[in-house]
Design an enzyme around this catalytic site. Sequence first.
Site, PDB file in Angstrom:
ATOM      1  CE  LYS A   1      -6.324   1.746  -4.100  1.00 15.49           C
ATOM      2  NZ  LYS A   1      -6.763   0.355  -3.840  1.00 15.49           N
TER       3      LYS A   1
ATOM      4  CD  GLU B   1       0.625  -3.819  -2.696  1.00 18.43           C
ATOM      5  OE1 GLU B   1       1.838  -3.540  -2.718  1.00 18.43           O
ATOM      6  OE2 GLU B   1      -0.162  -3.309  -1.889  1.00 18.43           O
TER       7      GLU B   1
ATOM      8  N   GLY C   1       0.817  -1.209   0.000  1.00 21.32           N
ATOM      9  CA  GLY C   1       0.000   0.000   0.000  1.00 21.32           C
ATOM     10  C   GLY C   1       0.851   1.260   0.000  1.00 21.32           C
ATOM     11  N   GLY C   2       2.078   1.124  -0.538  1.00 22.98           N
ATOM     12  CA  GLY C   2       2.932   2.316  -0.638  1.00 22.98           C
ATOM     13  C   GLY C   2       3.865   2.468   0.546  1.00 22.98           C
TER      14      GLY C   2
ATOM     15  CG  HIS D   1      -3.584   1.476  -8.561  1.00 24.92           C
ATOM     16  ND1 HIS D   1      -2.833   1.540  -7.414  1.00 24.92           N
ATOM     17  CD2 HIS D   1      -4.485   0.494  -8.331  1.00 24.92           C
ATOM     18  CE1 HIS D   1      -3.276   0.650  -6.540  1.00 24.92           C
ATOM     19  NE2 HIS D   1      -4.271   0.003  -7.089  1.00 24.92           N
TER      20      HIS D   1
ATOM     21  NE  ARG E   1      -7.559  -3.684   2.547  1.00 28.14           N
ATOM     22  CZ  ARG E   1      -6.444  -3.505   1.834  1.00 28.14           C
ATOM     23  NH1 ARG E   1      -5.515  -4.429   1.834  1.00 28.14           N
ATOM     24  NH2 ARG E   1      -6.268  -2.426   1.097  1.00 28.14           N
TER      25      ARG E   1
ATOM     26  CG  ASN F   1      -4.522  -4.966  -1.665  1.00 23.96           C
ATOM     27  OD1 ASN F   1      -3.454  -4.846  -1.066  1.00 23.96           O
ATOM     28  ND2 ASN F   1      -4.823  -4.237  -2.708  1.00 23.96           N
TER      29      ASN F   1
HETATM   30  C1  MV4 Z   1       4.963   0.293  -8.434  1.00 23.47           C
HETATM   31  C2  MV4 Z   1       4.726   1.404  -9.280  1.00 23.47           C
HETATM   32  C3  MV4 Z   1       5.513   1.550 -10.420  1.00 23.47           C
HETATM   33  N1  MV4 Z   1       6.486   0.647 -10.694  1.00 23.47           N
HETATM   34  N2  MV4 Z   1       5.921  -0.587  -8.746  1.00 23.47           N
HETATM   35  C4  MV4 Z   1       3.238   0.030  -4.692  1.00 23.47           C
HETATM   36  C5  MV4 Z   1       2.178   0.030  -3.619  1.00 23.47           C
HETATM   37  C6  MV4 Z   1       0.981  -0.203  -4.435  1.00 23.47           C
HETATM   38  N3  MV4 Z   1      -0.284  -0.008  -3.786  1.00 23.47           N
HETATM   39  C7  MV4 Z   1       1.213   0.744  -5.582  1.00 23.47           C
HETATM   40  N4  MV4 Z   1       2.605   0.701  -5.812  1.00 23.47           N
HETATM   41  C8  MV4 Z   1       3.280   0.951  -6.962  1.00 23.47           C
HETATM   42  N5  MV4 Z   1       4.246   0.094  -7.307  1.00 23.47           N
HETATM   43  C9  MV4 Z   1       6.667  -0.407  -9.854  1.00 23.47           C
HETATM   44  N6  MV4 Z   1       7.646  -1.292 -10.160  1.00 23.47           N
HETATM   45  C10 MV4 Z   1       3.714   2.322  -8.915  1.00 23.47           C
HETATM   46  C11 MV4 Z   1       2.989   2.069  -7.768  1.00 23.47           C
HETATM   47  C12 MV4 Z   1       1.961   3.040  -7.411  1.00 23.47           C
HETATM   48  C13 MV4 Z   1       2.363   4.220  -6.815  1.00 23.47           C
HETATM   49  C14 MV4 Z   1       3.709   4.429  -6.544  1.00 23.47           C
HETATM   50  C15 MV4 Z   1       4.078   5.618  -5.968  1.00 23.47           C
HETATM   51  C16 MV4 Z   1       3.119   6.587  -5.637  1.00 23.47           C
HETATM   52  C17 MV4 Z   1       1.786   6.341  -5.865  1.00 23.47           C
HETATM   53  C18 MV4 Z   1       1.387   5.168  -6.462  1.00 23.47           C
HETATM   54  C19 MV4 Z   1       0.040   4.912  -6.718  1.00 23.47           C
HETATM   55  C20 MV4 Z   1      -0.331   3.742  -7.328  1.00 23.47           C
HETATM   56  C21 MV4 Z   1       0.648   2.799  -7.700  1.00 23.47           C
END
Ligand code: MV4
Length: 446
Positions: free
Chosen positions: A237, A288, A164-165, A208, A292, A290
């Site tokens: 979100k 990933e 979740g970041g 996303h 739940r 989730n």
């Molecule tokens: C990423 C990504 C881009 N490239 N991984 C990780 C937590 C998950 N909920 C979303 N994540 C991301 N993983 C790779 N290899 C982009 C996201 C991502 C995101 C990343 C940074 C800031 C905001 C984001 C929002 C949605 C997805």
Amino acid sequence: MFQRILVANRGEIALRIFRTCREMGIETVAVFSEADRGSAYLDLADQKICIGPARVSDSYLKIDRIISAAEIGNAQAIHPGYGLLSENAHFAEICRASNFEFIGPSHEAMAMLGDKNTARGLAKKAGIPTVPGSDGIIDDVEEAVSLAKKFGYPVLVKATAGGGGRGMRLAYDEETLRNAFVQAQQEAKAAFGNGDCYLEKYIENPRHVEVQLIADHFGNVVHLYERDCTMQRRHQKLIEESPSPHIGQKTREAMCAAAVRLVQAAGYTNAGTIEFVVDNDENFYFIELNARIQVEHPVSETITGIDLIRAQIQVASNEKLPFTQKEIAIHGHAIECRINAEDPANNFTPCPGKITAWLPPGGLGVRFDSHVHAGYTVSPHYDSMIGKLIVHGDTRDEAIERMIRALSEFRVEGIKTSVSRQLEILRHPVFREARGYTSFIEKEWK
Ligand code: MV4
């Protein structure tokens, strides 16, 4: 089927579960903290038990108190909702060890898929597209540097116990990677008790998109198509919608099939969501799972007509899914706007306080899931989300216009809310023309 279910959560998701249980003829036991005492939504449960003071660590996160309440309330099962203990494998195990059915996956599946590196390895094995990156946990920074040289910057260092970041660090060159790697390990160790990290190439400005799934104990795995959650701010979100305006039918079919394959391979049961990032060429990559029910589940309910909480309870009660994949189709378009008690003029900081006037929207194709009302005091102890406005339209344009109409008629006094910002996003050409990406809001609204 269960006679009584304890809902180990609060607010709108607790109310959401009370409602479905009432329709199923199942009694409910609510738990509440001192801060939630007297909240009207608790009266929609058949019994309510105080489990401690306001702080979640002294109430909603106290496993022993939840279990005691389930005993006192004579429940047969426990629904965790989202957040709080919903992805705590230890809690799921204790529920079952205490002879209460946990309405969710097995604690083994939860633990396995909650480990992001393990989940990524499972996805690879199931032939699901994953981002180029390390083949497992990285032990030292030199290994990270040589890998990053191989697949190119920017790269993300991710804590396997994160999600979740949380526990993520971005690096644009070798020097920042050296610092980011060590910091990510230290932060993860401190935050999760596990400093293990892996590396992925960073997919820049992605969309996303996540797939809603539900699986029973008889090998049936069904998807309810995808939700697009690209409109986020700091991993929170803001707007979710289905179907995604960023992918075509071919990508949709491939993404949903991949998600089903992963759930089958993992032996996962009950509701789950598989998260992907999608690049500008509609390539999608597993991020990933989730384990739940999620805040945004009503979006999938709206386009499919499926009550996901009912399906969760049926699966937990060892019943077969009451529908097959063939029976599930996308009807029109759904959009959800989260309504938060926060001050847009003050960098959207949470804005608790007493609601003195409350008139939510309604009408055809408008659903509002909320536990609050006029006279309710929004507590500073909990998440600032006070409701979710979900609308349905035959097309995306119709759903956008309906959402704008619904948000515009919303009357709230006494607290500030995110309604005005939601209206700005819905009216913004980047959103309307589906040109958004995950960091758009942070870039557009400083
Ligand atoms: C990423 C990504 C881009 N490239 N991984 C990780 C937590 C998950 N909920 C979303 N994540 C991301 N993983 C790779 N290899 C982009 C996201 C991502 C995101 C990343 C940074 C800031 C905001 C984001 C929002 C949605 C997805």
